[in-house]
Design a protein around this motif. Structure first.
Motif: not given
Length: 135
Positions: A87-93
């Motif tokens: 449903y959603s996404g997070v990219h930790l960078s």
């Protein structure tokens, strides 16, 4: 009616097993140019989606969030997860996280999960693949 779930699925961008692996750069890291969403993480994502859909999906307030940590290319694992149905996404960078070992990676991902609970609705479940195929 069953309770709604907020599920985080940890997804990883790993080198495609169909291609040879190479070490690159001054830090001697794995070349990730030919990388894909880990197949093992796809299973965890499918399980999360099934759990959420059994409880009415997003319309009923359920959430399935794909979370990945890594360099810029790792965003492709999040994008693929969204294509599959997250449903959603997070990219930790962050450059400070480059080359992190398992302990540092775990701490960073735990902090990201705590942040995802900061809206007052805690994360109920974190799912992962059974192993990492690249380390």
């Amino acid at each position: 009616m069953e309770e709604t779930l907020k599920i985080v699925v940890l997804v990883k961008h790993v080198p495609d097993a169909q291609f040879d692996r190479h070490i690159t750069g001054p830090a001697n890291t794995t070349d990730r140019e030919e990388s894909i969403l880990s197949e093992l993480d796809e299973y965890a994502l499918e399980a999360a989606l099934q759990l959420a859909e059994e409880r009415g999906g997003p319309k009923a307030g359920n959430e399935v969030i794909a979370l990945s940590m890594g360099p810029s290319g790792a965003v492709n694992a999040v994008k693929k997860s969204l294509q599959i149905g997250a449903y959603s996404g997070v990219h930790l960078s962050d450059d400070a996280l480059a080359g992190s070992d398992a302990a540092a990676t775990s701490l960073a991902l735990a902090a990201a999960i705590r942040h995802l609970s900061a809206d007052g609705r805690p994360v109920d479940l974190v799912l992962t693949g059974m192993a990492s195929t690249d380390g």
